[in-house]
Design an enzyme around this catalytic site. Structure first.
Site, PDB file in Angstrom:
ATOM      1  N   CYS A 162      14.037  10.652   5.476  1.00 50.25           N
ATOM      2  CA  CYS A 162      14.023  10.342   6.970  1.00 50.25           C
ATOM      3  C   CYS A 162      15.629  10.586   7.408  1.00 50.25           C
ATOM      4  O   CYS A 162      15.634  10.884   8.598  1.00 50.25           O
ATOM      5  CB  CYS A 162      13.644   8.705   7.174  1.00 50.25           C
ATOM      6  SG  CYS A 162      14.601   7.721   6.052  1.00 50.25           S
ATOM      7  N   GLU A 191      11.098  16.497  14.115  1.00 51.48           N
ATOM      8  CA  GLU A 191      11.634  16.283  13.039  1.00 51.48           C
ATOM      9  C   GLU A 191      10.829  17.175  11.976  1.00 51.48           C
ATOM     10  O   GLU A 191       9.465  16.923  11.719  1.00 51.48           O
ATOM     11  CB  GLU A 191      11.131  14.623  12.538  1.00 51.48           C
ATOM     12  CG  GLU A 191      11.538  14.292  11.209  1.00 51.48           C
ATOM     13  CD  GLU A 191      11.295  13.041  10.686  1.00 51.48           C
ATOM     14  OE1 GLU A 191       9.950  12.785  11.077  1.00 51.48           O
ATOM     15  OE2 GLU A 191      11.946  12.463  10.037  1.00 51.48           O
ATOM     16  N   LYS A 242       0.777  -1.219  -0.064  1.00 55.55           N
ATOM     17  CA  LYS A 242      -0.055   0.217  -0.035  1.00 55.55           C
ATOM     18  C   LYS A 242       1.081   1.445  -0.093  1.00 55.55           C
ATOM     19  O   LYS A 242       1.596   1.644   0.950  1.00 55.55           O
ATOM     20  CB  LYS A 242      -0.857  -0.051   1.075  1.00 55.55           C
ATOM     21  CG  LYS A 242      -1.901   1.302   1.282  1.00 55.55           C
ATOM     22  CD  LYS A 242      -2.433   1.653   2.814  1.00 55.55           C
ATOM     23  CE  LYS A 242      -1.791   2.851   3.384  1.00 55.55           C
ATOM     24  NZ  LYS A 242      -1.942   3.997   2.475  1.00 55.55           N
ATOM     25  N   GLU A 285      10.061   1.586  10.078  1.00 58.17           N
ATOM     26  CA  GLU A 285      11.207   2.238   9.769  1.00 58.17           C
ATOM     27  C   GLU A 285      10.600   3.693   9.914  1.00 58.17           C
ATOM     28  O   GLU A 285       9.816   4.118   9.039  1.00 58.17           O
ATOM     29  CB  GLU A 285      11.467   2.178   8.185  1.00 58.17           C
ATOM     30  CG  GLU A 285      12.275   0.770   7.921  1.00 58.17           C
ATOM     31  CD  GLU A 285      13.821   1.105   8.438  1.00 58.17           C
ATOM     32  OE1 GLU A 285      14.032   2.064   8.677  1.00 58.17           O
ATOM     33  OE2 GLU A 285      14.304   0.058   8.392  1.00 58.17           O
TER      34      GLU A 285
HETATM   35  P1  NAD Z   1       2.631   8.746   7.642  1.00 52.12           P
HETATM   36  O1  NAD Z   1       3.001   7.800   9.113  1.00 52.12           O
HETATM   37  O2  NAD Z   1       1.825   9.633   7.851  1.00 52.12           O
HETATM   38  O3  NAD Z   1       2.274   7.759   6.473  1.00 52.12           O
HETATM   39  C1  NAD Z   1       2.909   6.492   6.227  1.00 52.12           C
HETATM   40  C2  NAD Z   1       1.747   5.539   5.531  1.00 52.12           C
HETATM   41  O4  NAD Z   1       1.196   5.047   6.641  1.00 52.12           O
HETATM   42  C3  NAD Z   1       0.988   5.996   4.546  1.00 52.12           C
HETATM   43  O5  NAD Z   1       0.729   4.826   3.416  1.00 52.12           O
HETATM   44  C4  NAD Z   1      -0.418   6.349   5.526  1.00 52.12           C
HETATM   45  O6  NAD Z   1      -1.563   5.872   4.467  1.00 52.12           O
HETATM   46  C5  NAD Z   1      -0.365   5.006   6.218  1.00 52.12           C
HETATM   47  N1  NAD Z   1      -1.005   5.394   7.378  1.00 52.12           N
HETATM   48  C6  NAD Z   1      -1.586   6.257   7.974  1.00 52.12           C
HETATM   49  N2  NAD Z   1      -2.251   6.140   9.202  1.00 52.12           N
HETATM   50  C7  NAD Z   1      -1.940   4.577   9.323  1.00 52.12           C
HETATM   51  C8  NAD Z   1      -2.604   3.807  10.579  1.00 52.12           C
HETATM   52  N3  NAD Z   1      -3.467   4.197  11.414  1.00 52.12           N
HETATM   53  N4  NAD Z   1      -2.360   2.447  10.288  1.00 52.12           N
HETATM   54  C9  NAD Z   1      -1.611   2.025   9.512  1.00 52.12           C
HETATM   55  N5  NAD Z   1      -1.176   2.855   8.403  1.00 52.12           N
HETATM   56  C10 NAD Z   1      -1.404   4.050   8.230  1.00 52.12           C
HETATM   57  O7  NAD Z   1       4.271   9.208   7.268  1.00 52.12           O
HETATM   58  P2  NAD Z   1       4.377  10.172   5.980  1.00 52.12           P
HETATM   59  O8  NAD Z   1       4.059  11.515   6.456  1.00 52.12           O
HETATM   60  O9  NAD Z   1       3.803   9.458   4.668  1.00 52.12           O
HETATM   61  O10 NAD Z   1       6.082  10.000   5.796  1.00 52.12           O
HETATM   62  C11 NAD Z   1       6.899  10.871   6.379  1.00 52.12           C
HETATM   63  C12 NAD Z   1       7.567  10.192   7.739  1.00 52.12           C
HETATM   64  O11 NAD Z   1       8.151   8.873   7.352  1.00 52.12           O
HETATM   65  C13 NAD Z   1       8.524  10.839   8.211  1.00 52.12           C
HETATM   66  O12 NAD Z   1       8.347  10.757   9.595  1.00 52.12           O
HETATM   67  C14 NAD Z   1       9.717  10.210   7.804  1.00 52.12           C
HETATM   68  O13 NAD Z   1      11.119  10.539   8.736  1.00 52.12           O
HETATM   69  C15 NAD Z   1       9.324   8.879   7.739  1.00 52.12           C
HETATM   70  N6  NAD Z   1      10.216   7.914   7.008  1.00 52.12           N
HETATM   71  C16 NAD Z   1      11.127   7.191   7.522  1.00 52.12           C
HETATM   72  C17 NAD Z   1      12.076   6.373   6.626  1.00 52.12           C
HETATM   73  C18 NAD Z   1      12.626   5.329   7.311  1.00 52.12           C
HETATM   74  O14 NAD Z   1      13.419   4.389   6.631  1.00 52.12           O
HETATM   75  N7  NAD Z   1      12.881   5.062   8.647  1.00 52.12           N
HETATM   76  C19 NAD Z   1      11.951   6.467   5.293  1.00 52.12           C
HETATM   77  C20 NAD Z   1      11.208   7.500   4.866  1.00 52.12           C
HETATM   78  C21 NAD Z   1      10.237   8.208   5.747  1.00 52.12           C
END
Ligand code: NAD
Length: 488
Positions: free
Chosen positions: A292, A389, A185, A258
């Site tokens: 990230c 962040e 997804k 992650e």
């Molecule tokens: P997010 O947590 O808002 O969303 C990520 C995904 O989770 C999306 O597909 C979203 O639809 C889904 N989601 C939302 N609510 C959910 C729930 N309750 N249950 C399950 N899935 C749900 O993150 P974002 O804003 O899309 O991405 C940015 C964040 O991702 C930043 O904090 C960044 O640091 C982190 N990130 C981490 C890594 C890593 O490898 N550590 C890599 C890239 C991004």
């Protein structure tokens, strides 16, 4: 973000949207009743829509993945490796149109979209080269103890919007190579390039082995709760990661999380500020800071502080911000309105705190979510920009006089993704880097990763590791077979 139904939009304001996207369920491309509108962040308007999967779609995808599991787990590593190589080839063959789509939905410059696709292909091949063998833990005249690794079953993969292709490829290939089947997804902000890749993969994997479903946040929750899914590999924010963990508790799913970071770079007193400023700048601002493991705080020794601040500000001023489709552009817009407004809020708090804004700080009055690279000096440690962040193109430079104090401040956070130490003396820096409470500590570099090196977060930046044999084994269940070599 919740999926929006097309009929919720007033008909007279609806622009003509591209509609050539579909979910992949059991080898078939399928539409859906609810639609997600995808916004071009360089314009702030929708340019395409795609289906938003309903719960019944998820059930069908999980059932298909479970059916396909028996055949796929029985395939040899060679067969699975060959399929992954074909996937990498397809990514390269379709790099041009995929990169354009990624730039349209994500905003990053076209060259960086192309790099993301190349990297996804290279990392995929790299992961599928790693040998996974059973081990003999003990063998003597009396006993033999073997350790075998078995695939888990169906893996649900949930990805964010900052690097949708690369962040899908790592977990996807890890799951598939180790014999699992997948429901993937993407983020509702950037679903299109992942759906396109799903369509390409129909010719590579047997039906049901890979299913790709776009959907809102609720789809991620349904996946995390679903009794037919054995593991969730989640990449996203800390807050959502915690929700995934809670949702997954009911079925005790395996988890790889992650999550976010607040990476510190510690710059020692012996560096040449002019020569390292471009490297620090790139590691902080690439993809407009939406990485990230981007540098999110720079701690600079007082001896080089002003010179480094000036050199970083000069880098910021000469950087060309614009539409990712424009060849001149080095930094694109922030990916979505919510994130843009969050970064505006952090900027306002930074201004109100009396910190010095050395470059940037004035978002242009134009459509789209553009924000200039912004360098901030003399900011209080307790400010939002230092503590949170920011995930955007605004970075604080903080002064230190005692390196122990810098280390303490760098570690004084609930995040622990990565960090770096910069010095003319790599060994001096390495000794300090080893004391950063992170998953990865770099010396004189930042953001260097590879398929054979584990990556992941300490503290609240994550759970488990991706990549390397360590990452691959987290997609498998270890099974001990202990043999007493005596007739029963
Ligand atoms: P997010 O947590 O808002 O969303 C990520 C995904 O989770 C999306 O597909 C979203 O639809 C889904 N989601 C939302 N609510 C959910 C729930 N309750 N249950 C399950 N899935 C749900 O993150 P974002 O804003 O899309 O991405 C940015 C964040 O991702 C930043 O904090 C960044 O640091 C982190 N990130 C981490 C890594 C890593 O490898 N550590 C890599 C890239 C991004």
């Amino acid at each position: 973000m919740a999926a929006q139904r097309a009929e919720d939009r007033p008909a007279d304001t609806a622009p003509a949207l591209r509609q050539d996207f579909a979910n992949l369920i059991d080898g078939e491309l399928v539409g859906g009743e609810a639609q997600i509108e995808v916004i071009d962040p360089a314009l702030g308007t929708a340019f395409a829509c795609c289906p938003a999967a309903a719960r019944a779609d998820l059930d069908r995808a999980v059932a298909a993945a479970r059916r396909a599991f028996a055949g796929w787990r029985a395939a040899s590593y060679e067969v699975r490796r060959a399929a992954i190589r074909r996937m990498a080839e397809l990514l390269r063959e379709h790099q041009g149109p995929l990169a354009e789509l990624l730039t349209l939905e994500q905003g990053k410059p076209l060259g960086q979209s192309r790099d993301e696709i190349t990297r996804a292909a290279t990392q995929s091949e790299g992961l599928a080269q790693i040998p996974i063998a059973s081990e003999t833990l003990l063998e003597d005249a009396e006993r033999r103890i073997e350790l075998h690794y078995h695939p888990l079953g169906v893996v649900g993969i949930i990805t964010p919007w900052n690097a949708p292709i690369n962040l899908a490829a790592g977990p996807l290939v890890s799951a598939l190579y180790t014999g699992n089947t997948v429901v993937l997804k993407p983020s509702p902000y950037t679903p299109l390039s992942t759906l396109r890749i799903g369509a390409l993969l129909r010719e590579v994997f047997p039906r049901g082995v890979v299913n790709v479903l776009a959907g809102g946040d609720e789809l991620g929750q349904w996946m995390s709760e679903h009794p037919g899914i054995d593991k969730i590999s989640f990449t996203g924010s800390v807050a959502t990661g915690k929700k995934v963990m809670a949702s997954a508790a009911g079925t005790l799913k395996r988890l790889t999380l992650e999550l976010g970071g607040n990476d510190a770079a510690i710059v020692l007193d012996d560096v040449d500020p002019a020569s390292i400023a471009p490297k620090l700048f790139f590691a902080a601002f690439v993809n407009s800071g939406q990485v990230c493991m981007a540098i999110k705080r720079i701690y600079a020794h007082e001896r080089i502080y002003e010179a480094l601040c000036a050199a970083l500000a000069a880098e910021a001023r000469k950087t060309r911000v614009g539409s990712g489709l424009d060849r001149e552009t080095e930094l694109g817009p922030i990916q979505n309105r919510e994130q843009y407004e969050r970064v505006l809020g952090i900027l306002a708090a930074t201004r109100a705190s009396g910190a010095r804004i050395l470059a940037g700080g004035e978002p242009p009055a134009r459509p789209g979510y553009f924000f200039p690279p912004t360098i901030v000096a003399d900011i209080d440690e307790s400010s939002r920009l230092v503590q949170e962040e920011q995930f955007g193109p605004i970075v604080p430079v903080l002064k230190f006089s005692d390196v122990e104090d810098a280390l303490r401040r760098a570690n004084d956070t609930r995040y622990g993704l990565s960090g770096s130490v910069w010095s003319r003396d790599p060994e001096r820096a390495a000794a300090l880097a080893a004391r950063l409470e992170v998953g990865t500590a770099w010396v004189n570099q930042h953001r260097a990763t590879s398929a054979t090196v584990p990556f992941g977060g300490a503290k609240e930046s994550g759970l488990g590791r991706q990549y390397s044999i360590l990452g691959l084994k987290s997609y498998m269940e270890p099974r001990v077979v202990s043999v007493l070599k005596r007739p029963a």
